[in-house]
Design an enzyme around this catalytic site. Structure first.
Site, PDB file in Angstrom:
ATOM      1  N   GLY A 245       0.863  -1.188   0.000  1.00 37.59           N
ATOM      2  CA  GLY A 245       0.000   0.000   0.000  1.00 37.59           C
ATOM      3  C   GLY A 245       0.901   1.240   0.000  1.00 37.59           C
ATOM      4  O   GLY A 245       2.122   1.138  -0.171  1.00 37.59           O
TER       5      GLY A 245
ATOM      6  N   TYR B 130      -3.046  14.062  17.984  1.00 39.16           N
ATOM      7  CA  TYR B 130      -4.440  14.524  17.984  1.00 39.16           C
ATOM      8  C   TYR B 130      -4.569  15.847  18.754  1.00 39.16           C
ATOM      9  O   TYR B 130      -5.252  16.773  18.307  1.00 39.16           O
ATOM     10  CB  TYR B 130      -5.353  13.486  18.662  1.00 39.16           C
TER      11      TYR B 130
ATOM     12  N   SER C 241       6.289   6.343  12.193  1.00 42.03           N
ATOM     13  CA  SER C 241       5.580   7.613  12.023  1.00 42.03           C
ATOM     14  C   SER C 241       6.232   8.490  10.970  1.00 42.03           C
ATOM     15  O   SER C 241       7.446   8.476  10.797  1.00 42.03           O
ATOM     16  CB  SER C 241       5.548   8.392  13.342  1.00 42.03           C
ATOM     17  N   GLY C 242       5.390   9.260  10.298  1.00 44.37           N
ATOM     18  CA  GLY C 242       5.905  10.233   9.346  1.00 44.37           C
ATOM     19  C   GLY C 242       5.127  10.252   8.043  1.00 44.37           C
ATOM     20  O   GLY C 242       5.525  10.935   7.096  1.00 44.37           O
TER      21      GLY C 242
ATOM     22  N   ASN D 221       2.469  -8.785  -2.317  1.00 44.75           N
ATOM     23  CA  ASN D 221       1.239  -8.086  -1.968  1.00 44.75           C
ATOM     24  C   ASN D 221       0.067  -9.030  -2.207  1.00 44.75           C
ATOM     25  O   ASN D 221       0.170  -9.933  -3.041  1.00 44.75           O
ATOM     26  CB  ASN D 221       1.086  -6.837  -2.857  1.00 44.75           C
TER      27      ASN D 221
ATOM     28  N   LYS E  54       4.082   4.466  20.029  1.00 44.89           N
ATOM     29  CA  LYS E  54       3.487   5.039  18.807  1.00 44.89           C
ATOM     30  C   LYS E  54       2.046   5.492  19.077  1.00 44.89           C
ATOM     31  O   LYS E  54       1.608   6.536  18.578  1.00 44.89           O
ATOM     32  CB  LYS E  54       3.524   4.021  17.660  1.00 44.89           C
TER      33      LYS E  54
ATOM     34  N   THR F 168      -2.772  -8.510  -3.671  1.00 42.19           N
ATOM     35  CA  THR F 168      -3.141  -8.421  -5.088  1.00 42.19           C
ATOM     36  C   THR F 168      -1.854  -8.388  -5.897  1.00 42.19           C
ATOM     37  O   THR F 168      -1.067  -7.437  -5.821  1.00 42.19           O
ATOM     38  CB  THR F 168      -3.945  -7.122  -5.350  1.00 42.19           C
TER      39      THR F 168
ATOM     40  N   ALA G 119      -3.803  -2.645  10.295  1.00 44.99           N
ATOM     41  CA  ALA G 119      -3.780  -3.182  11.662  1.00 44.99           C
ATOM     42  C   ALA G 119      -5.028  -4.010  11.913  1.00 44.99           C
ATOM     43  O   ALA G 119      -6.086  -3.760  11.336  1.00 44.99           O
ATOM     44  CB  ALA G 119      -3.712  -2.023  12.649  1.00 44.99           C
TER      45      ALA G 119
HETATM   46  C1  6PG Z   1       1.998   9.012  11.773  1.00 44.31           C
HETATM   47  C2  6PG Z   1       0.494   9.149  11.892  1.00 44.31           C
HETATM   48  C3  6PG Z   1      -0.214   8.029  11.226  1.00 44.31           C
HETATM   49  C4  6PG Z   1      -1.720   8.103  11.387  1.00 44.31           C
HETATM   50  C5  6PG Z   1      -2.362   9.171  10.600  1.00 44.31           C
HETATM   51  C6  6PG Z   1      -3.864   9.113  10.594  1.00 44.31           C
HETATM   52  O1  6PG Z   1       2.600   9.046  12.822  1.00 44.31           O
HETATM   53  O2  6PG Z   1       2.528   8.901  10.673  1.00 44.31           O
HETATM   54  O3  6PG Z   1       0.143   9.136  13.232  1.00 44.31           O
HETATM   55  O4  6PG Z   1       0.264   6.843  11.787  1.00 44.31           O
HETATM   56  O5  6PG Z   1      -2.250   6.912  10.976  1.00 44.31           O
HETATM   57  O6  6PG Z   1      -1.942  10.397  11.079  1.00 44.31           O
HETATM   58  O7  6PG Z   1      -4.402   8.978  11.860  1.00 44.31           O
HETATM   59  P1  6PG Z   1      -5.945   9.303  12.075  1.00 44.31           P
HETATM   60  O8  6PG Z   1      -6.675   8.785  10.880  1.00 44.31           O
HETATM   61  O9  6PG Z   1      -6.345   8.559  13.312  1.00 44.31           O
HETATM   62  O10 6PG Z   1      -6.032  10.782  12.191  1.00 44.31           O
END
Ligand code: 6PG
Length: 471
Positions: free
Chosen positions: A13, A193, A131-132, A34, A185, A36, A79
């Site tokens: 993905g 948030y 993350s990122g 993958n 994480k 698909t 997940a």
């Molecule tokens: C990251 C973000 C990522 C997260 C999106 C969407 O660290 O790269 O946290 O992992 O999935 O920001 O999160 P929400 O859909 O819950 O806003």
């Protein structure tokens, strides 16, 4: 490629494809697969010079046999059930010391369970928080690992190579056993948030209270990004505020629905914090605000019934400097809550979480990266379990900025602007500097109706009762 690679990545993905290219670019050959199969060919065809490092495969048997043992397999699938299903399907093809690395946004409880099951079966498993976003995955994410230390050591070179770099230090670290990486994480996302919500609240005050245009707001965010608030989220807020819709010519912010999505990691943080009895009120408020944002029809009905809430605010009452200070104080309070939660979880789960290292891996690559995180790492290095607001450098910042937060929350309340996360942050700060609170009233009430007993200020011991007849 002279020999079979030891690495593989399953799940191409957006995030998986970006991570696979990052791994290849850092000099690690890898097999990819993958669900698909056509996605694999499209991915391989578009991987340019890196294609020579990537072995495309179309099913799990071919995927595993394209790798040499011991294999290190990164899973980047949604997940939840998909992780369990993919692991089940992979298992028959694996050798004893092959390692599965779940790099998705797994719930830490699932990662604990998968880690325990792997250990019982003599298998190797790591859960890593990445993350990122897409850009981070492609060019350097922040990586929060968890699980077996032997497994971590086997792949740490690769993970450090693909991670973001902060002044020569890779933003990748093992946080501890089991689901600790995914736990960190999760808290990162909870803070994300709250950070986003506080920015949105300040944006709302500028838009509806100070009648500023998106372009003016963008300029203010850009300016703040040069100061103490320097961060990725402020930077992108400036960018989104300045963007124009090519179809209508309107500001992008003025055509986007005011209803926020969520995949659940912020909610997990709030629920888990309640279970740990560790207050993360700014995060709770941010999650609730997203939930409330999606009740658009109800909000419309409310506006018709009571009249629109947000009124103009006088610039003399709330200057832009106060808004900047409010965001700074709110942010510090929110991070103090997040790190306190991590400290509690570390004790409760016996993880010995390296709190300063957590701040360090968040300094680059991740969504909440900001210049304050380096100061936080230093403060946590001095004393990891002290409330971050009490560390001398942050105490000074709170002393300097809490008046701005107070002014903004007060004016927002008077002028009808909902500012739940900023208000929660202020209440937390005030509660945390109130030596004599009000829970004596609660204890008295509990004793009155349930003979629950209380402690006295003037005597040692517990289980005292009042003269109200039930105790
Ligand atoms: C990251 C973000 C990522 C997260 C999106 C969407 O660290 O790269 O946290 O992992 O999935 O920001 O999160 P929400 O859909 O819950 O806003």
């Amino acid at each position: 490629m002279d020999s079979k690679p030891n690495y593989g990545l399953y799940g191409l993905g957006t995030m998986g494809a970006a991570l696979a290219l990052n791994i290849a670019e850092k000099g690690y050959d890898l097999a990819v697969c993958n669900r698909t199969a056509s996605v694999v060919d499209e991915f391989h065809a578009s991987s340019g010079d890196l294609a020579t490092r990537i072995v495309p495969t179309h099913d799990l048997a071919a995927f595993v046999s394209a790798m040499a043992a011991p294999r290190n397999i990164v899973l980047m699938v949604p997940a939840g059930d998909a992780v369990d299903k993919t692991m089940e399907q992979l298992r028959p093809f694996l050798d004893a010391d092959d390692l599965i690395i779940d790099a998705g946004n797994a719930n830490f409880g699932d990662t604990n369970r998968r880690g325990d099951a792997a250990q019982a079966a003599g298998e190797m498993f790591l859960g890593i928080g990445v993350s990122g976003g897409e850009e981070g995955a492609r060019h350097g994410p922040s990586i929060m690992g968890g699980g077996n230390r032997v497994a971590w050591n086997r792949v740490s070179d690769m993970l450090e190579a693909i991670a973001a770099d902060y002044e020569g230090t890779p933003c990748a670290a093992c946080m501890g056993e089991g689901g600790s990486g995914h736990y960190v994480k999760m808290v990162h996302n909870g803070i994300e948030y709250a950070d986003m919500q506080m920015i949105a609240e300040v944006y709302g005050i500028m838009r509806d209270g100070l009648a500023m245009t998106p372009l003016e707001i963008s300029k203010v965010f850009s300016q703040w990004n040069e100061g103490r608030l320097q961060s990725y989220l402020i930077e992108i807020s400036a960018s989104v505020a300045e963007a124009t819709d090519p179809e209508t010519g309107k500001a992008m912010l003025d055509i986007i629905t005011d209803s926020a999505g969520q995949k659940g990691t912020g909610r997990w943080t709030a629920i888990e914090a309640l279970m740990r009895a560790s207050p993360v009120t700014a995060i709770d408020a941010a999650v609730a605000a997203r939930n409330l944002s999606s009740r658009r029809d109800e909000r419309k009905a409310g506006e018709e019934l009571f009249g629109a809430a947000p009124q103009a605010i006088d610039r003399g009452a709330v200057a832009l400097e106060a808004l900047e200070a409010a965001l700074l104080a709110g942010k510090i309070a929110c991070y103090a809550q997040g790190f306190a939660m991590l400290s509690t979880a570390s004790d409760d789960y016996g993880w010995s979480l390296p709190l300063p290292d957590i701040a360090k891996v968040w300094r680059a690559g991740c969504i909440i990266r900001s210049s304050l995180l380096d100061d936080m790492a230093q403060a946590l290095d001095d004393d990891a379990h002290r409330n971050l607001m009490f560390a001398p450098s942050f105490a000074q910042m709170m002393k300097d900025s809490h008046k701005g937060l107070r002014k903004v929350v007060a004016q927002a309340a008077l002028a009808g602007h909902a500012a739940p996360a900023l208000s929660a942050a202020l209440s937390y700060f005030d509660a945390m500097r109130t030596a004599r609170g009000t829970a004596n009233m609660i204890q008295a009430q509990r004793d009155f109706f349930g003979a629950h007993g209380f402690e006295r200020l003037d005597r040692e011991g517990q289980g005292f009762h009042g003269p109200w007849g039930t105790g």
